[in-house]
Design a protein around this motif. Structure first.
Motif, PDB file in Angstrom:
ATOM      1  N   GLN A  77      43.763  34.189  38.400  1.00  0.00           N
ATOM      2  CA  GLN A  77      44.737  34.940  39.272  1.00  0.00           C
ATOM      3  C   GLN A  77      46.239  34.521  38.640  1.00  0.00           C
ATOM      4  N   LYS A  78      46.998  35.604  38.556  1.00  0.00           N
ATOM      5  CA  LYS A  78      48.442  35.657  38.330  1.00  0.00           C
ATOM      6  C   LYS A  78      49.291  35.689  39.420  1.00  0.00           C
ATOM      7  N   LYS A  79      50.411  35.545  39.374  1.00  0.00           N
ATOM      8  CA  LYS A  79      51.651  35.710  40.245  1.00  0.00           C
ATOM      9  C   LYS A  79      51.818  37.144  40.587  1.00  0.00           C
ATOM     10  N   LYS A  80      51.839  37.809  39.573  1.00  0.00           N
ATOM     11  CA  LYS A  80      52.042  39.402  39.171  1.00  0.00           C
ATOM     12  C   LYS A  80      50.404  39.897  39.212  1.00  0.00           C
ATOM     13  N   GLU A  81      49.812  40.409  40.226  1.00  0.00           N
ATOM     14  CA  GLU A  81      48.486  40.954  40.378  1.00  0.00           C
ATOM     15  C   GLU A  81      47.895  41.655  39.085  1.00  0.00           C
ATOM     16  N   GLN A  82      48.503  42.305  38.848  1.00  0.00           N
ATOM     17  CA  GLN A  82      48.246  43.515  37.469  1.00  0.00           C
ATOM     18  C   GLN A  82      48.024  42.336  36.364  1.00  0.00           C
ATOM     19  N   LYS A  83      48.346  41.416  36.225  1.00  0.00           N
ATOM     20  CA  LYS A  83      48.272  40.433  35.131  1.00  0.00           C
ATOM     21  C   LYS A  83      47.155  39.607  35.101  1.00  0.00           C
ATOM     22  N   THR A  84      46.230  39.859  36.253  1.00  0.00           N
ATOM     23  CA  THR A  84      45.104  39.071  36.338  1.00  0.00           C
ATOM     24  C   THR A  84      43.930  39.090  35.408  1.00  0.00           C
ATOM     25  N   PHE A  85      43.560  40.588  35.462  1.00  0.00           N
ATOM     26  CA  PHE A  85      42.771  40.993  34.505  1.00  0.00           C
ATOM     27  C   PHE A  85      43.498  42.166  33.562  1.00  0.00           C
ATOM     28  N   ASN A  86      43.258  42.329  32.336  1.00  0.00           N
ATOM     29  CA  ASN A  86      44.059  43.277  31.300  1.00  0.00           C
ATOM     30  C   ASN A  86      43.190  43.899  30.435  1.00  0.00           C
ATOM     31  N   PRO A  87      42.296  45.125  30.824  1.00  0.00           N
ATOM     32  CA  PRO A  87      41.378  45.568  29.988  1.00  0.00           C
ATOM     33  C   PRO A  87      42.063  45.961  28.531  1.00  0.00           C
ATOM     34  N   ASN A 144      28.105  51.772  40.138  1.00  0.00           N
ATOM     35  CA  ASN A 144      28.882  52.052  41.476  1.00  0.00           C
ATOM     36  C   ASN A 144      29.859  51.222  41.754  1.00  0.00           C
ATOM     37  N   GLY A 145      30.308  50.511  40.645  1.00  0.00           N
ATOM     38  CA  GLY A 145      31.504  49.603  40.746  1.00  0.00           C
ATOM     39  C   GLY A 145      31.273  48.205  41.463  1.00  0.00           C
ATOM     40  N   SER A 146      30.121  48.008  41.803  1.00  0.00           N
ATOM     41  CA  SER A 146      29.938  46.409  42.056  1.00  0.00           C
ATOM     42  C   SER A 146      30.135  45.616  41.165  1.00  0.00           C
ATOM     43  N   PHE A 147      30.269  44.164  41.649  1.00  0.00           N
ATOM     44  CA  PHE A 147      30.523  43.379  40.513  1.00  0.00           C
ATOM     45  C   PHE A 147      29.032  42.777  39.897  1.00  0.00           C
ATOM     46  N   LYS A 148      28.797  42.470  38.515  1.00  0.00           N
ATOM     47  CA  LYS A 148      27.661  42.196  38.134  1.00  0.00           C
ATOM     48  C   LYS A 148      27.853  40.973  37.308  1.00  0.00           C
ATOM     49  N   ALA A 149      28.883  40.794  36.385  1.00  0.00           N
ATOM     50  CA  ALA A 149      29.005  39.525  35.813  1.00  0.00           C
ATOM     51  C   ALA A 149      30.320  39.282  35.299  1.00  0.00           C
ATOM     52  N   LEU A 150      30.744  38.339  34.840  1.00  0.00           N
ATOM     53  CA  LEU A 150      32.100  38.012  34.099  1.00  0.00           C
ATOM     54  C   LEU A 150      31.996  36.705  33.276  1.00  0.00           C
ATOM     55  N   HIS A 151      31.978  37.090  31.953  1.00  0.00           N
ATOM     56  CA  HIS A 151      31.838  36.142  31.037  1.00  0.00           C
ATOM     57  C   HIS A 151      33.278  35.645  30.235  1.00  0.00           C
ATOM     58  N   GLU A 152      33.326  34.263  30.237  1.00  0.00           N
ATOM     59  CA  GLU A 152      34.538  34.010  29.567  1.00  0.00           C
ATOM     60  C   GLU A 152      34.175  33.780  28.152  1.00  0.00           C
ATOM     61  N   LEU A 153      35.086  34.555  27.161  1.00  0.00           N
ATOM     62  CA  LEU A 153      35.038  34.549  25.959  1.00  0.00           C
ATOM     63  C   LEU A 153      35.666  33.396  25.202  1.00  0.00           C
ATOM     64  N   ASP A 183      39.285  45.342  41.718  1.00  0.00           N
ATOM     65  CA  ASP A 183      40.008  44.766  42.687  1.00  0.00           C
ATOM     66  C   ASP A 183      40.834  43.366  42.102  1.00  0.00           C
ATOM     67  N   MET A 184      42.174  43.077  41.719  1.00  0.00           N
ATOM     68  CA  MET A 184      42.720  42.072  41.170  1.00  0.00           C
ATOM     69  C   MET A 184      42.449  40.979  41.970  1.00  0.00           C
ATOM     70  N   ASN A 185      42.122  40.930  43.329  1.00  0.00           N
ATOM     71  CA  ASN A 185      41.964  39.941  44.133  1.00  0.00           C
ATOM     72  C   ASN A 185      40.515  39.655  44.223  1.00  0.00           C
ATOM     73  N   ALA A 186      39.583  40.237  43.492  1.00  0.00           N
ATOM     74  CA  ALA A 186      38.327  39.638  43.877  1.00  0.00           C
ATOM     75  C   ALA A 186      37.898  38.429  43.492  1.00  0.00           C
ATOM     76  N   GLU A 187      36.865  38.020  44.276  1.00  0.00           N
ATOM     77  CA  GLU A 187      36.559  36.398  44.382  1.00  0.00           C
ATOM     78  C   GLU A 187      36.171  35.947  42.735  1.00  0.00           C
ATOM     79  N   ALA A 188      35.688  36.975  41.803  1.00  0.00           N
ATOM     80  CA  ALA A 188      35.241  36.605  40.465  1.00  0.00           C
ATOM     81  C   ALA A 188      36.391  36.273  39.701  1.00  0.00           C
ATOM     82  N   PHE A 189      37.813  36.630  39.990  1.00  0.00           N
ATOM     83  CA  PHE A 189      38.702  36.575  39.310  1.00  0.00           C
ATOM     84  C   PHE A 189      39.600  35.343  39.710  1.00  0.00           C
ATOM     85  N   ALA A 190      38.945  34.500  40.666  1.00  0.00           N
ATOM     86  CA  ALA A 190      39.577  33.386  41.338  1.00  0.00           C
ATOM     87  C   ALA A 190      40.284  32.510  40.382  1.00  0.00           C
TER      88      ALA A 190
END
Length: 288
Positions: free
Chosen positions: A201-211, A239-248, A191-198
């Protein structure tokens, strides 16, 4: 007059030396601060040969070898971690935008950015067999990820840019190797609107996270998904639930484009050269 010129030259050299030393001290201080704040530790770094400047995919082969591809030519390369050199290469297709590689024993699967997957049977043997199959993705989705799940014998992928359905979500989709037909429903939704990505966030949602690539942890089954645009590493539970987000930090990860695990859980991340040199790093992560 000639003495004046001599003093000018000497002065310029001294000034240049002082500046160089100042920048050197600054870079050391910056790296120290970055490492103190980082949620990761770099155990070892391998600087890659120029041929792999555009490294875009990574897969574990054995205890000293990683399979690599780069996004300009249709070759699979073996990079030997012990000898620190390319030990093998094989051509599987003409030049193209190849972005990810996954291995199933002796067979290789390479993802092209338009969603076409190349199957290379017995890729490390004298005689190889190459075929391809398509997924529902195309160049607008810009696919850069591919992993093999040995427990299900499925490939798994996710789009970098547009998702297949809603802009807000990017799904991880399975592709069974027995049918080579991508399953209609994703196993996981990001979910590009997930709290982890707060903070991203980009104006265009799909640009919030780019695998730019993904890997599956061999023990936990967690999904590790790296973003090369604004370097970060997302970890999701099976199961898809959030575990961690590391900034590199870009000081170390200029453009992370490939990720893989060894069977015992060692994590490797590959970086394109960008403005420096391409690298492979062995990394450990802090618990968040």
């Amino acid at each position: 007059m000639k003495y004046l010129a001599h003093y000018v030259i000497v002065g310029a050299l001294c000034f240049s030396g002082i500046l160089s030393y100042a920048f050197y001290k600054k870079s050391i201080a910056e790296e120290k601060e970055i490492l103190e704040n980082a949620t990761y530790t770099i155990l070892k770094t391998w600087e890659l040969p120029e041929l792999l400047n555009e490294i875009s995919g990574l897969a574990w082969v054995n205890d000293s070898t990683l399979a690599c591809i780069q996004d300009e030519d249709g070759y699979i390369y073996h990079y030997n971690l012990s000898s620190e050199e390319i030990s093998y290469d094989v051509e599987f297709a003409e030049n193209g935008d190849y972005e990810a590689i996954a291995l199933d024993s002796t067979n290789a699967y390479i993802m092209r950015s338009d969603g076409r997957i190349f199957e290379v049977l017995n890729y490390a043997q004298d005689s190889i067999s190459v075929s391809h199959f398509n997924t529902p993705f195309d160049e607008d989705n810009n696919i850069e990820s591919l992993a093999f799940n040995p427990k299900t014998r499925n490939l798994i992928t996710v789009s970098k840019d547009k998702g297949l359905n809603e802009k807000r979500f990017k799904g991880l989709y399975e592709i069974p190797l027995d049918t080579k037909i991508q399953k209609e429903n994703p196993v996981v939704q990001i979910d590009m609107n997930a709290e982890a990505f707060a903070g991203f966030q980009k104006k265009k949602e799909q640009k919030t996270f780019n695998p730019s690539d993904l890997a599956i942890h061999p023990q936990t089954g967690d999904y590790y998904i790296v973003d090369g645009k604004k370097p970060k590493l997302l970890i999701l539970k099976p199961n898809g639930s959030f575990k961690a987000l590391h900034e590199l930090n870009t000081f170390h990860f200029a453009q992370p484009e490939g990720i893989t695990f060894s069977p015992d859980g060692k994590l490797y991340i590959a970086n394109e050269a960008a403005t420096g040199v391409a690298t492979i790093m062995e990394v450990t992560l802090d618990d968040l």
